[in-house]
Design a protein around this motif. Structure first.
Motif, PDB file in Angstrom:
ATOM      1  N   LEU A   1       0.928  -1.249   0.173  1.00 14.81           N
ATOM      2  CA  LEU A   1       0.146  -0.089  -0.064  1.00 14.81           C
ATOM      3  C   LEU A   1       0.740   1.280   0.045  1.00 14.81           C
ATOM      4  N   THR A   2       2.019   1.168   0.831  1.00 17.17           N
ATOM      5  CA  THR A   2       2.848   2.358   0.757  1.00 17.17           C
ATOM      6  C   THR A   2       3.513   2.645  -0.611  1.00 17.17           C
ATOM      7  N   GLY A   3       3.854   1.355  -1.197  1.00 13.60           N
ATOM      8  CA  GLY A   3       4.412   1.802  -2.509  1.00 13.60           C
ATOM      9  C   GLY A   3       3.455   2.294  -3.657  1.00 13.60           C
ATOM     10  N   LYS A   4       2.405   1.840  -3.551  1.00 10.62           N
ATOM     11  CA  LYS A   4       1.354   2.244  -4.301  1.00 10.62           C
ATOM     12  C   LYS A   4       0.949   3.832  -4.266  1.00 10.62           C
ATOM     13  N   ALA A   5       1.026   4.251  -2.953  1.00 11.59           N
ATOM     14  CA  ALA A   5       0.807   5.496  -2.656  1.00 11.59           C
ATOM     15  C   ALA A   5       1.994   6.328  -2.964  1.00 11.59           C
ATOM     16  N   ARG A   6       3.267   5.948  -2.919  1.00 10.92           N
ATOM     17  CA  ARG A   6       4.370   6.650  -3.357  1.00 10.92           C
ATOM     18  C   ARG A   6       4.493   6.758  -4.792  1.00 10.92           C
ATOM     19  N   GLU A   7       3.806   5.771  -5.663  1.00  9.67           N
ATOM     20  CA  GLU A   7       3.831   5.783  -7.040  1.00  9.67           C
ATOM     21  C   GLU A   7       2.795   7.099  -7.480  1.00  9.67           C
ATOM     22  N   ALA A   8       1.980   7.063  -6.732  1.00 10.17           N
ATOM     23  CA  ALA A   8       0.803   8.177  -7.235  1.00 10.17           C
ATOM     24  C   ALA A   8       1.257   9.424  -6.815  1.00 10.17           C
ATOM     25  N   LEU A   9       2.256   9.572  -5.506  1.00  9.55           N
ATOM     26  CA  LEU A   9       2.608  10.834  -5.198  1.00  9.55           C
ATOM     27  C   LEU A   9       4.063  11.200  -6.534  1.00  9.55           C
ATOM     28  N   ASP A  10       4.638  10.350  -6.671  1.00  9.34           N
ATOM     29  CA  ASP A  10       5.735  10.592  -7.883  1.00  9.34           C
ATOM     30  C   ASP A  10       5.078  10.962  -8.846  1.00  9.34           C
ATOM     31  N   ARG A  11       3.904  10.509  -9.516  1.00  6.92           N
ATOM     32  CA  ARG A  11       3.493  10.820 -10.641  1.00  6.92           C
ATOM     33  C   ARG A  11       2.901  12.258 -10.581  1.00  6.92           C
TER      34      ARG A  11
END
Length: 667
Positions: A368-378
């Motif tokens: 979940l943290t990785g998915k949130a970071r992907e959205a943030l980086d985008r």
């Protein structure tokens, strides 16, 4: 023009028929106390609350809500009422948050009946308090003013009413609590958060034209600012608070909303997270947003569109960071609950089953943290690309000192709508800098903090160097203000009692842009303060009497005035301190602005008497500091002061142009 207040600051009210709008993000009860000139409430019949929602001139809601509108007619209140204090209280015993520190900072706006904002205030800094006096409206010389109070009470509504002197405070608080409970039983559920379709960051097509593009900003704020504050916050109304991320279902699937029933059709009672069939195939990835364009916001002019776009970028960065932090908090809290569940069962504390359960919980958290970071980086990548396009297109008033636009600088013929005061960034992407813009004319003075407390960077800086950096920062701010005003429309005075800032003020004195040499000694301090105090008094009297500038003495300078004060409180007696506080409170409304270059600890001998002075000014620092909070989600924004490039002559060239334009204007 909206005044963004800080705690202790006041602002005149143009009329007596008003609305007070409250936005809190969670249900709160709103009330008001009516007190006399001594601030004491004589009885429970002078308290307006959900159980007794109206008195002559004041009306509040009957139930707790996240949004309130209080109707006020100050001309209709009793003649012995001199103060109307607006109260906020979190409902007790409802399972909701028990303290304001656990929710977004409440936002209060005093508006005219047509919705035009007069003054706003974001109640930051609350923690264990469950009741708070937000603002008070009070009489002053047959006129009304509003003051930002923000006084919280950990003892709840009972403690607040006791402090107001209300007889039978405990019984009245219990009656309010009962009325709020009955109101909550009748209330409807909170509407769902807005979907991604309305998010400026996720547009699927490029704008048709810059003037019709999305990206309209709040407010703030702000860093508020940090709000600002404000913090960092513009003078428009703030957008709704950031909606928290909706957590996924316990099995890790994303939340699904039930489709709305057609009008007159049957109601679907199916649980939105319970699967009754195979999951649908993954949808196609969303279309990539169009390439960023400078001026991609609403507005009549390019300057207005760029201003709105900058604040739209600020809002986007605040929202996407809040969503990321919310998602990470949820993932970590869910992992903790799952680990607690494993440890609570003696059969799974040891052995391979327990180890597997713990590993699975950590893996879900990391996913979940990785998915949130992907959205943030985008989102951060898109904002970075937009910043790289917007920054080169900014006009002089919005541009950094190293911007090429300064090489072609010419003194303007009209005032810009805003001024760049520095940059703001968040720790998730420090290199992504958002310009910190404040509206003109200034609505608050500035305090350039030369003290060494409150910032790790300041503590690591030599005291003498920090003071020089503070003076250099003040000179840079003053030079930029002089540069963006037409000739003769802005006047700068300097008070330097001991002459310790002579070297730092050299660019201003050598260029000839000052109205007079820096004032030194106690006599110089008294002369300058007396002249500016007289100007404030005369302009106020002219405005109240409905007279124009023709009624003012011919020797009175009607231009905007900026007073830079260095080395405070050296050379200031009690009378001078009183005049300084008067200028800070009353000056901005009539064009007299204050810029203090001082450390708060240096004035500690005066005790708390100067606390309202510091709170009435916007604090900026000569070194990076994360003291600004925005009004939406309370992020701690790092403020970066303006920096003139090493060895650059841009400051001297700009001041020389200003001085030459002033000489031509006088001829």
């Amino acid at each position: 023009m909206t005044a963004e207040l800080v705690r202790g600051q006041n602002h005149p009210l143009p009329g007596t028929r008003l609305e007070v709008r409250v936005s809190s993000g969670v249900p709160v009860a709103v009330g008001a106390t009516l007190s006399g000139a001594d601030g004491t409430v004589t009885g429970a019949d002078r308290v307006v609350h959900p159980g007794a929602p109206s008195l002559p001139g004041v009306e509040v809601s009957r139930q707790a809500a996240a949004e309130h509108r209080l109707a006020l007619d100050l001309g209709a209140v009793a003649a012995d009422v001199h103060r109307v204090a607006v109260l906020l209280a979190l409902p007790e015993g409802t399972g909701g948050p028990g303290r304001f520190g656990a929710v977004a900072a409440p936002f209060v706006a005093v508006t005219a009946l047509d919705g035009t904002e007069i003054a706003t205030y974001t109640l930051t800094g609350l923690d264990t308090e469950s009741a708070v006096v937000a603002v008070e409206l009070y009489r002053r010389q047959d006129a009304w003013k509003v003051r930002a109070v923000g006084q919280g009470y950990a003892g709840g509504l009972t403690a607040l009413l006791q402090d107001q002197g209300v007889p039978g405070a405990a019984a009245l608080a219990a009656a309010v609590r009962d009325a709020v409970t009955r109101g909550l039983d009748r209330s409807v559920a909170t509407p769902p958060p807005r979907t991604e379709d309305g998010d400026r960051l996720r547009r699927t097509a490029p704008p048709l034209a810059p003037a019709a593009a999305s990206g309209t900003p709040q407010p703030s704020s702000g860093p508020q600012p940090p709000h600002t504050p404000a913090p960092v916050a513009p003078d428009t109304a703030p957008p709704p608070p950031v909606a928290p991320a909706v957590p996924p279902a316990p099995d890790g699937t994303p939340p699904q909303a039930a489709a709305p029933a057609p009008p007159g059709g049957p109601i679907d009672y199916t649980h939105p997270r319970r699967r009754t069939s195979a999951p649908p195939p993954p949808s196609a990835p969303p279309a990539q947003p169009g390439a960023p364009v400078a001026g991609d916001a609403s507005g009549w002019t390019m300057e207005e569109r760029l201003y709105n776009q900058v604040w739209g970028m600020f809002e986007d960065l605040a929202r996407t960071t809040a969503a990321y932090r919310s998602a990470v908090d949820f993932a970590e809290s869910r992992m903790e609950r799952e680990l607690d569940s494993v440890l609570s069962d003696p059969r799974s504390r040891i052995g391979t089953a327990g180890d597997a359960a713990r590993a699975e919980a950590r893996a879900r958290c990391e996913e979940l943290t990785g998915k949130a970071r992907e959205a943030l980086d985008r989102d951060l990548a898109q904002l970075t690309a937009e910043s790289e396009v917007v920054e080169p297109a900014l006009p002089v008033a919005f541009a950094r000192w190293d911007h090429p636009v300064w090489h072609a600088y010419r003194v303007p013929m009209e005032i810009p709508m805003a001024l760049r005061l520095g940059d703001l960034h968040l720790p998730e992407r420090p290199e992504l800098r958002i310009p910190m813009l404040i509206r003109l004319p200034l609505e608050r003075g500035l305090w350039v903090d030369s003290g060494r407390r409150g910032s790790e960077r300041a503590l690591m800086t030599d005291e003498g160097r920090l003071r020089r950096l503070a003076l250099d920062t003040a000179v840079a701010h003053a030079a930029r203000l002089l540069a963006v005003y037409p000739p003769g429309d802005f006047t700068v005075h300097v008070i330097d009692p001991a002459g310790s800032g002579a070297a730092a003020f050299a660019p201003l004195t050598a260029s000839g842009v000052l109205a007079e040499p820096p004032a030194t000694g106690a006599g110089g301090v008294a002369t300058v303060l007396a002249r500016l105090t007289r100007r404030v008094d005369l302009v106020q009297m002219a405005l109240r009497g409905g007279a124009g500038t023709d009624a003012l003495p011919p020797d009175l300078d009607t231009a905007e005035q900026l007073l830079i004060v260095n080395d405070f409180p050296h050379g200031f007696d009690d009378r001078a301190v009183t005049q300084l506080r008067y200028l800070a409170d009353e000056g901005p409304a009539v064009g007299v602005h204050l810029m203090m270059v001082a450390g708060r600890e240096d004035a500690s001998a005066y005790g708390p008497v100067l606390d309202p002075l510091w709170r009435s000014l916007l604090r900026v620092t000569p070194v990076p500091d994360d003291h600004l909070a925005d009004p939406w989600v309370g992020h701690a924004w790092t403020y970066e002061p303006p920096r003139i490039p090493e060895g650059s002559e841009v400051l001297h060239r700009v001041l020389a142009n200003v001085a030459e334009a002033r000489r031509d204007w006088r001829r």
